[in-house]
Design a protein around this motif. Structure first.
Motif, PDB file in Angstrom:
ATOM      1  N   PHE A 189       5.277   8.815   4.919  1.00 37.99           N
ATOM      2  CA  PHE A 189       5.074   8.929   3.456  1.00 37.99           C
ATOM      3  C   PHE A 189       4.446   7.768   2.684  1.00 37.99           C
ATOM      4  O   PHE A 189       3.563   7.950   1.766  1.00 37.99           O
ATOM      5  CB  PHE A 189       6.165   9.750   2.952  1.00 37.99           C
ATOM      6  CG  PHE A 189       6.008  10.077   1.489  1.00 37.99           C
ATOM      7  CD1 PHE A 189       5.334  11.090   1.249  1.00 37.99           C
ATOM      8  CD2 PHE A 189       6.379   9.181   0.360  1.00 37.99           C
ATOM      9  CE1 PHE A 189       5.289  11.623  -0.233  1.00 37.99           C
ATOM     10  CE2 PHE A 189       6.263   9.701  -0.974  1.00 37.99           C
ATOM     11  CZ  PHE A 189       5.607  10.929  -1.191  1.00 37.99           C
ATOM     12  N   PHE A 190       4.937   6.629   2.918  1.00 38.63           N
ATOM     13  CA  PHE A 190       4.645   5.400   2.536  1.00 38.63           C
ATOM     14  C   PHE A 190       4.534   4.176   3.376  1.00 38.63           C
ATOM     15  O   PHE A 190       5.054   4.260   4.483  1.00 38.63           O
ATOM     16  CB  PHE A 190       5.346   5.124   1.262  1.00 38.63           C
ATOM     17  CG  PHE A 190       6.972   4.589   1.752  1.00 38.63           C
ATOM     18  CD1 PHE A 190       7.057   3.400   1.728  1.00 38.63           C
ATOM     19  CD2 PHE A 190       7.689   5.529   2.105  1.00 38.63           C
ATOM     20  CE1 PHE A 190       8.377   2.762   2.168  1.00 38.63           C
ATOM     21  CE2 PHE A 190       9.179   5.236   2.158  1.00 38.63           C
ATOM     22  CZ  PHE A 190       9.202   3.840   2.168  1.00 38.63           C
ATOM     23  N   GLY A 191       3.703   3.211   3.015  1.00 37.75           N
ATOM     24  CA  GLY A 191       3.821   1.963   4.084  1.00 37.75           C
ATOM     25  C   GLY A 191       3.622   0.721   3.128  1.00 37.75           C
ATOM     26  O   GLY A 191       3.475   0.875   1.905  1.00 37.75           O
ATOM     27  N   ALA A 192       3.595  -0.275   3.558  1.00 42.32           N
ATOM     28  CA  ALA A 192       3.882  -1.466   3.259  1.00 42.32           C
ATOM     29  C   ALA A 192       2.852  -2.518   3.957  1.00 42.32           C
ATOM     30  O   ALA A 192       2.930  -2.471   5.307  1.00 42.32           O
ATOM     31  CB  ALA A 192       5.107  -2.214   2.768  1.00 42.32           C
ATOM     32  N   THR A 193       2.346  -3.335   3.296  1.00 48.18           N
ATOM     33  CA  THR A 193       1.508  -4.499   3.856  1.00 48.18           C
ATOM     34  C   THR A 193       1.132  -5.735   3.009  1.00 48.18           C
ATOM     35  O   THR A 193       1.340  -5.483   1.780  1.00 48.18           O
ATOM     36  CB  THR A 193       0.162  -3.834   4.312  1.00 48.18           C
ATOM     37  OG1 THR A 193      -0.862  -5.040   4.663  1.00 48.18           O
ATOM     38  CG2 THR A 193      -0.737  -3.324   2.894  1.00 48.18           C
ATOM     39  N   ASN A 241      10.063   8.922   4.954  1.00 46.55           N
ATOM     40  CA  ASN A 241       9.862   7.771   5.956  1.00 46.55           C
ATOM     41  C   ASN A 241       8.600   7.139   5.591  1.00 46.55           C
ATOM     42  O   ASN A 241       7.623   7.528   4.919  1.00 46.55           O
ATOM     43  CB  ASN A 241       9.504   8.546   7.431  1.00 46.55           C
ATOM     44  CG  ASN A 241      10.827   9.151   7.741  1.00 46.55           C
ATOM     45  OD1 ASN A 241      11.736   8.582   7.995  1.00 46.55           O
ATOM     46  ND2 ASN A 241      10.598  10.471   8.367  1.00 46.55           N
ATOM     47  N   GLY A 242       8.993   5.715   5.912  1.00 47.48           N
ATOM     48  CA  GLY A 242       8.140   4.676   5.500  1.00 47.48           C
ATOM     49  C   GLY A 242       7.966   3.821   6.604  1.00 47.48           C
ATOM     50  O   GLY A 242       9.014   3.527   7.397  1.00 47.48           O
ATOM     51  N   LEU A 287       1.000  -1.236   0.003  1.00 47.09           N
ATOM     52  CA  LEU A 287      -0.057   0.009  -0.008  1.00 47.09           C
ATOM     53  C   LEU A 287       0.902   1.171   0.088  1.00 47.09           C
ATOM     54  O   LEU A 287       2.035   1.428   0.237  1.00 47.09           O
ATOM     55  CB  LEU A 287      -1.021   0.090   1.204  1.00 47.09           C
ATOM     56  CG  LEU A 287      -0.248   0.431   2.549  1.00 47.09           C
ATOM     57  CD1 LEU A 287      -0.771   1.843   2.732  1.00 47.09           C
ATOM     58  CD2 LEU A 287      -0.878  -0.205   3.734  1.00 47.09           C
ATOM     59  N   GLY A 288       0.323   2.205  -0.243  1.00 55.37           N
ATOM     60  CA  GLY A 288       0.744   3.721  -0.032  1.00 55.37           C
ATOM     61  C   GLY A 288       1.760   3.961  -1.246  1.00 55.37           C
ATOM     62  O   GLY A 288       1.927   3.106  -2.314  1.00 55.37           O
ATOM     63  N   GLY A 289       2.030   5.427  -1.465  1.00 55.71           N
ATOM     64  CA  GLY A 289       2.952   5.866  -2.645  1.00 55.71           C
ATOM     65  C   GLY A 289       4.307   5.289  -2.273  1.00 55.71           C
ATOM     66  O   GLY A 289       4.966   6.034  -2.037  1.00 55.71           O
ATOM     67  N   HIS A 290       4.569   4.103  -2.749  1.00 57.41           N
ATOM     68  CA  HIS A 290       5.772   3.405  -2.184  1.00 57.41           C
ATOM     69  C   HIS A 290       6.645   3.101  -3.411  1.00 57.41           C
ATOM     70  O   HIS A 290       6.481   2.973  -4.556  1.00 57.41           O
ATOM     71  CB  HIS A 290       5.604   2.633  -1.313  1.00 57.41           C
ATOM     72  CG  HIS A 290       5.525   1.237  -1.086  1.00 57.41           C
ATOM     73  ND1 HIS A 290       5.556   0.724   0.154  1.00 57.41           N
ATOM     74  CD2 HIS A 290       5.303   0.017  -1.699  1.00 57.41           C
ATOM     75  CE1 HIS A 290       5.488  -0.392   0.138  1.00 57.41           C
ATOM     76  NE2 HIS A 290       5.437  -0.989  -0.790  1.00 57.41           N
TER      77      HIS A 290
END
Length: 183
Positions: free
Chosen positions: A76-80, A29-30, A3-6
């Motif tokens: 600013f971004f995340g991961a799942t 930051n993520g 997810l997120g703008g990553h």
């Protein structure tokens, strides 16, 4: 899914930011899933070699943490490992983009002293283990799939992650698809 703008989007944003602020350091930051951390770490390190003024900091805290931090806008971004639910997306303070960045597998692992051959499982057997219907390694359902294996009459001890894990989401989603009872 991630997810997120990553990853690619983060790097594209970093290039745009970095171009305008070439003398300043940009911190991006993520946070989120632990699974992609090794490759993210490598990618961000390599990117930093090309763009020393761009620092990308990723904290591998788990998928649930990535979702919470994206929703609270602390990163600013995340991961799942699993996509955000409709409820999570609606609770977010802005639009969230999902796109895959890393592919991997979630598989059962076991440690049975004295058993050296690789064991086979079906979705039905795995779901029955997690439902508590199969409780010993020498259960006929496991023995039938693994002819010739010297399976002990010892208890199966099921372990799982306790935090908001995307890996757990993937595993439970699989078991729900192969077993109506588990669902």
């Amino acid at each position: 899914m991630r997810l997120g703008g990553h990853a690619a989007a983060v790097l594209a944003g970093a290039v745009a930011i970095g171009a305008g602020l070439s003398a300043q350091t940009v911190q991006i930051n993520g946070a989120g899933a632990t699974f992609p951390y090794p490759i993210y770490s490598k990618w961000f390190s390599e990117y930093n070699k090309l763009h020393p003024n761009v620092q990308i900091n990723y904290q591998s805290l788990g998928s649930g943490a990535g979702i919470r931090q994206m929703t609270s806008r602390t990163v600013f971004f995340g991961a799942t490992d699993g996509p955000m639910t409709n409820e999570q997306l609606q609770a977010a303070p802005g639009r969230i983009l999902h796109f895959p960045t890393v592919l991997g597998a979630v598989v059962p692992v076991y440690n049975i002293p004295g058993v050296t051959q690789e064991l086979k499982f079906t979705g039905a057997v795995l779901s029955d283990i997690y439902l508590g219907k199969i409780t010993r390694w020498n259960d006929p359902a496991i023995a039938k799939l693994n002819g010739g294996a010297n399976l002990p009459a010892t208890d199966i001890v099921v372990v799982h992650r306790s935090e908001g894990s995307g890996t757990t989401y993937i595993w439970v989603d699989y078991l729900s698809k192969v077993s109506p009872e588990f669902r």
